[in-house]
Design a protein around this motif. Structure first.
Motif, PDB file in Angstrom:
ATOM      1  N   LEU A 274      53.554 -33.512 -23.357  1.00  0.00           N
ATOM      2  CA  LEU A 274      52.433 -33.465 -24.120  1.00  0.00           C
ATOM      3  C   LEU A 274      52.685 -31.771 -24.353  1.00  0.00           C
ATOM      4  CD1 LEU A 274      50.292 -33.243 -26.294  1.00  0.00           C
ATOM      5  CD2 LEU A 274      49.143 -33.870 -24.451  1.00  0.00           C
ATOM      6  N   VAL A 275      52.583 -31.171 -24.708  1.00  0.00           N
ATOM      7  CA  VAL A 275      53.008 -28.902 -24.901  1.00  0.00           C
ATOM      8  C   VAL A 275      52.531 -28.666 -25.549  1.00  0.00           C
ATOM      9  CG1 VAL A 275      54.746 -27.601 -25.255  1.00  0.00           C
ATOM     10  CG2 VAL A 275      55.500 -30.020 -24.005  1.00  0.00           C
ATOM     11  N   TRP A 276      51.521 -27.640 -25.752  1.00  0.00           N
ATOM     12  CA  TRP A 276      50.536 -26.496 -26.465  1.00  0.00           C
ATOM     13  C   TRP A 276      51.236 -25.429 -26.300  1.00  0.00           C
ATOM     14  CZ3 TRP A 276      45.278 -27.536 -22.758  1.00  0.00           C
ATOM     15  CH2 TRP A 276      45.524 -28.807 -22.495  1.00  0.00           C
ATOM     16  N   GLN A 277      51.429 -24.681 -27.113  1.00  0.00           N
ATOM     17  CA  GLN A 277      52.506 -23.816 -27.266  1.00  0.00           C
ATOM     18  C   GLN A 277      52.597 -22.634 -28.395  1.00  0.00           C
ATOM     19  OE1 GLN A 277      55.379 -22.784 -29.169  1.00  0.00           O
ATOM     20  NE2 GLN A 277      56.025 -24.561 -29.999  1.00  0.00           N
ATOM     21  N   HIS A 278      52.373 -21.434 -28.175  1.00  0.00           N
ATOM     22  CA  HIS A 278      52.837 -20.299 -30.089  1.00  0.00           C
ATOM     23  C   HIS A 278      52.960 -19.264 -28.716  1.00  0.00           C
ATOM     24  CE1 HIS A 278      51.697 -18.591 -32.986  1.00  0.00           C
ATOM     25  NE2 HIS A 278      50.505 -20.101 -33.414  1.00  0.00           N
ATOM     26  N   GLY A 279      54.060 -19.104 -29.776  1.00  0.00           N
ATOM     27  CA  GLY A 279      55.292 -18.001 -29.987  1.00  0.00           C
ATOM     28  C   GLY A 279      54.514 -16.896 -30.326  1.00  0.00           C
ATOM     29  N   GLY A 280      54.805 -15.735 -30.381  1.00  0.00           N
ATOM     30  CA  GLY A 280      53.967 -14.178 -30.727  1.00  0.00           C
ATOM     31  C   GLY A 280      55.542 -13.085 -30.949  1.00  0.00           C
ATOM     32  N   ASN A 281      55.721 -12.539 -32.205  1.00  0.00           N
ATOM     33  CA  ASN A 281      56.009 -11.930 -32.654  1.00  0.00           C
ATOM     34  C   ASN A 281      55.889 -10.525 -33.542  1.00  0.00           C
ATOM     35  OD1 ASN A 281      59.484 -11.062 -32.852  1.00  0.00           O
ATOM     36  ND2 ASN A 281      58.915 -11.417 -34.917  1.00  0.00           N
TER      37      ASN A 281
ATOM     38  N   ALA B 159      56.848 -12.509 -27.318  1.00  0.00           N
ATOM     39  CA  ALA B 159      56.502 -13.413 -26.633  1.00  0.00           C
ATOM     40  C   ALA B 159      56.540 -15.182 -26.394  1.00  0.00           C
ATOM     41  CB  ALA B 159      54.414 -12.952 -26.323  1.00  0.00           C
ATOM     42  N   ALA B 160      55.838 -15.714 -25.703  1.00  0.00           N
ATOM     43  CA  ALA B 160      56.541 -17.190 -26.126  1.00  0.00           C
ATOM     44  C   ALA B 160      55.226 -17.858 -24.858  1.00  0.00           C
ATOM     45  CB  ALA B 160      57.468 -17.119 -25.363  1.00  0.00           C
ATOM     46  N   VAL B 161      54.528 -18.425 -25.284  1.00  0.00           N
ATOM     47  CA  VAL B 161      53.140 -18.682 -24.445  1.00  0.00           C
ATOM     48  C   VAL B 161      53.575 -20.611 -24.128  1.00  0.00           C
ATOM     49  CG1 VAL B 161      50.601 -19.352 -23.602  1.00  0.00           C
ATOM     50  CG2 VAL B 161      51.241 -16.829 -24.631  1.00  0.00           C
ATOM     51  N   GLY B 162      53.299 -21.018 -22.809  1.00  0.00           N
ATOM     52  CA  GLY B 162      53.008 -22.067 -23.234  1.00  0.00           C
ATOM     53  C   GLY B 162      53.025 -23.226 -22.334  1.00  0.00           C
ATOM     54  N   MET B 163      51.957 -24.463 -22.223  1.00  0.00           N
ATOM     55  CA  MET B 163      51.675 -25.683 -21.019  1.00  0.00           C
ATOM     56  C   MET B 163      52.214 -26.736 -21.555  1.00  0.00           C
ATOM     57  SD  MET B 163      48.287 -23.818 -21.294  1.00  0.00           S
ATOM     58  CE  MET B 163      47.947 -23.385 -23.404  1.00  0.00           C
ATOM     59  N   MET B 164      52.451 -27.396 -19.493  1.00  0.00           N
ATOM     60  CA  MET B 164      52.195 -28.883 -20.527  1.00  0.00           C
ATOM     61  C   MET B 164      51.185 -29.022 -19.308  1.00  0.00           C
ATOM     62  SD  MET B 164      56.434 -29.804 -19.299  1.00  0.00           S
ATOM     63  CE  MET B 164      56.497 -28.499 -17.959  1.00  0.00           C
ATOM     64  N   PRO B 165      49.602 -30.131 -20.226  1.00  0.00           N
ATOM     65  CA  PRO B 165      48.484 -30.140 -19.691  1.00  0.00           C
ATOM     66  C   PRO B 165      48.366 -30.966 -18.512  1.00  0.00           C
ATOM     67  CG  PRO B 165      48.803 -30.408 -21.545  1.00  0.00           C
ATOM     68  CD  PRO B 165      50.177 -29.414 -21.537  1.00  0.00           C
ATOM     69  N   GLU B 166      49.510 -32.196 -18.938  1.00  0.00           N
ATOM     70  CA  GLU B 166      49.087 -33.755 -17.730  1.00  0.00           C
ATOM     71  C   GLU B 166      49.781 -32.815 -16.891  1.00  0.00           C
ATOM     72  OE1 GLU B 166      51.345 -35.806 -20.783  1.00  0.00           O
ATOM     73  OE2 GLU B 166      48.768 -36.431 -21.809  1.00  0.00           O
ATOM     74  N   LYS B 167      50.725 -32.208 -17.145  1.00  0.00           N
ATOM     75  CA  LYS B 167      51.188 -31.463 -15.104  1.00  0.00           C
ATOM     76  C   LYS B 167      49.915 -30.099 -15.441  1.00  0.00           C
ATOM     77  CE  LYS B 167      54.975 -34.207 -15.114  1.00  0.00           C
ATOM     78  NZ  LYS B 167      55.575 -34.920 -13.405  1.00  0.00           N
ATOM     79  N   LYS B 168      49.487 -30.053 -15.932  1.00  0.00           N
ATOM     80  CA  LYS B 168      48.366 -28.096 -15.021  1.00  0.00           C
ATOM     81  C   LYS B 168      49.416 -27.662 -14.726  1.00  0.00           C
ATOM     82  CE  LYS B 168      44.143 -30.018 -15.541  1.00  0.00           C
ATOM     83  NZ  LYS B 168      43.097 -29.656 -16.348  1.00  0.00           N
TER      84      LYS B 168
END
Length: 524
Positions: A334-341, A347-356
């Motif tokens: 599972l990934v939560w992510q959002h870029g920015g331009n 920018a790129a911001v992303g997380m794998m919450p189950e892996k912390k």
């Protein structure tokens, strides 16, 4: 137009600045979490000609890596570090959604409240949507309205005026029928959050997020910002390898104006991964924050994390949007992510919450593919997946894509006759054109040519063909705009079509459209 490698030549050494230990970070935070990571990033920013970049990695509530690469800009060769401020663009949206979640947690707002509960004068063009549109709709990109970027781009108008003009923006799809990215509805949501709290978006971001998270260098926009460690924005130009430009995002701040550093954004990642807890204290309720991470709308556009033309099996199989976050999978995680331009940064911001586990990559190049590619590369390294050179593979594809873009540009050039002259004298076009959506635009004759001014943007109009002119505004993210004039049978110029594909409006000429008529040749 230069080839991609030709454009790299002039600034090839620029991006390869010192990447040693950074003042303010611990040895553990500058130590590579994976062998060869520093060298990989340094090579990638040379390949893609990105002047500077900052990277932070969080694992199990610890910042395990924070490092800068390259330089602040082409005119400031100071090295980037983990404290360097960058525009994070649309990664701001997660802050706005989290702020709304805080008010939901406080009982001052509900996800399914109508926007008019907080902004009584708010209106949408479509009557059905107008009666039903909620905060959830605004934050999940399902209002159905077109993007309308030129409502705010270069317009020099306030956030309140941006929100007011939404009523004139026609839908591009039925309400709640599909995911349709929308910056202006995030401005609306930010204004609604401010009203619900009896404050404003900027103050709330500072008091409720920046301060408790110790994001000490972050700012909501450039206004009043004094910081020498500030990345310079850049874009790739046809005529120069790196051109500088900046567009102040004040008018759409809740959608994309925050400036932050890798060090500060690492604290943001910790906060999100730790269920909204900071120093043992919940800043909002878990259910409210989790709602922002919960799929609200299916995103169209197909699966696969790689760029177009990638022939390898997809690593992403579903794409959804929560509120401020894209919620998807990556190699089964599972990934939560959002870029920015923005006009000059990506920018790129992303997380794998189950892996912390979380990653942030900030860069000072507009529309740079590299931050997102590095996010995927680092995810692969953390998961122990088979090694894949995301940067090299995507760059190879980009060369072919640029070749096709060059061909398209050459094809457009054939539509522009050599020494072409407009069919009417320049006085026929001069005047003021107006529209409720886009406001006023003025065409004047200066030094023997036409010049168009709209809001903060002024640039010459180059005659192209028929009744079309090209408006090349320095810094326009859309590139040159083609402006088509509406001409009546009696050769009176009565209007001007303004906007980009899908968002074009006819601006009517004030005063009835009676300029000079007849004849040929662009003389006054």
């Amino acid at each position: 137009m230069r080839t991609a490698r030709g454009r790299m030549g002039l600034w090839y050494g620029l991006a390869f600045a010192a990447i040693g230990t950074i003042a303010g970070t611990t040895g553990a935070q500058t130590r590579e979490p994976y062998p060869g990571l520093d060298a990989y990033i340094a090579k990638a920013i040379q390949t893609w000609n990105v002047p500077g970049m900052s990277v932070a990695i969080v694992r199990h509530d610890s910042v395990i890596y924070a490092k800068g690469f390259g330089v602040l800009g082409v005119t400031n060769r100071a090295p980037v570090n983990e404290q360097t401020l960058f525009e994070i663009g649309s990664s701001t949206k997660a802050f706005t959604a989290t702020l709304a979640a805080m008010l939901v947690s406080d009982g001052k707002m509900h996800w399914d409240d109508r926007i008019t509960s907080y902004l009584p004068d708010f209106r949408l063009y479509d009557a059905v949507a107008n009666e039903a549109v909620t905060m959830r709709d605004a934050l999940s990109h399902r209002s159905g309205i077109a993007r309308g970027e030129f409502i705010f781009l270069g317009a020099g108008i306030s956030r309140d005026e941006v929100v007011h003009r939404v009523r004139f923006l026609k839908p591009e799809s039925p309400f709640r029928s599909k995911w349709s990215y929308q910056n202006i509805m995030y401005v609306t949501a930010g204004q609604a959050v401010g009203k619900a709290a009896g404050s404003n978006w900027d103050d709330l971001i500072r008091e409720r997020i920046f301060k408790p998270l110790a994001m000490t260098t972050s700012a909501t926009n450039y206004r009043g910002l004094v910081n020498e460690n500030l990345a310079q924005p850049h874009r790739m130009d046809h005529d120069s390898p790196l051109a500088q430009a900046r567009l102040d995002g004040e008018s759409i701040a809740p959608a994309g104006s925050i400036l932050s550093s890798a060090a500060d954004m690492a604290q943001w990642l910790r906060f999100q991964l730790n269920d909204g807890v900071v120093n043992g204290k919940h800043l909002l309720s878990s259910p409210a924050l989790r709602e922002t991470h919960t799929p609200q709308m299916l995103m169209t556009g197909g699966a696969g994390a790689g760029a177009a033309g990638d022939t390898l099996p997809p690593v992403t199989h579903f794409n959804t949007y929560g509120m401020g976050w894209m919620v998807q999978d990556f190699r089964g995680q599972l990934v939560w992510q959002h870029g920015g331009n923005t006009l000059g940064m990506t920018a790129a911001v992303g997380m794998m919450p189950e892996k912390k586990f979380g990653v942030v990559i900030l860069s000072n190049m507009q529309s740079a593919a590299l931050p997102e590619l590095l996010r995927q590369y680092i995810f692969d390294r953390e998961l122990g997946a088979p090694m894949r050179d995301w940067s090299r593979d995507a760059f190879t594809r980009s060369l072919a894509q640029r070749g096709r873009a060059d061909s398209l540009e050459k094809a457009q050039a054939t539509e522009h006759p050599v020494n072409a002259m407009p069919p009417l004298p320049l006085t026929a076009y001069a005047g003021t054109y107006a529209d409720s959506l886009y406001g006023d635009a003025t065409v004047e004759i200066k030094n023997g040519h036409l010049e168009l001014t709209r809001g903060e943007w002024t640039a010459p109009l180059q005659y192209w063909n028929a009744t079309n002119f090209r408006w090349s505004v320095p810094g326009s993210p859309a590139g040159p705009l083609f402006i088509k004039f509406e001409v009546a049978p009696d050769n009176a110029v009565t209007g001007m079509y303004f906007g980009i594909a899908g968002d074009v409006s006819l601006l009517s000429r004030k005063g009835g459209g009676r300029g000079g008529r007849g004849g040929r040749g662009g003389s006054i």
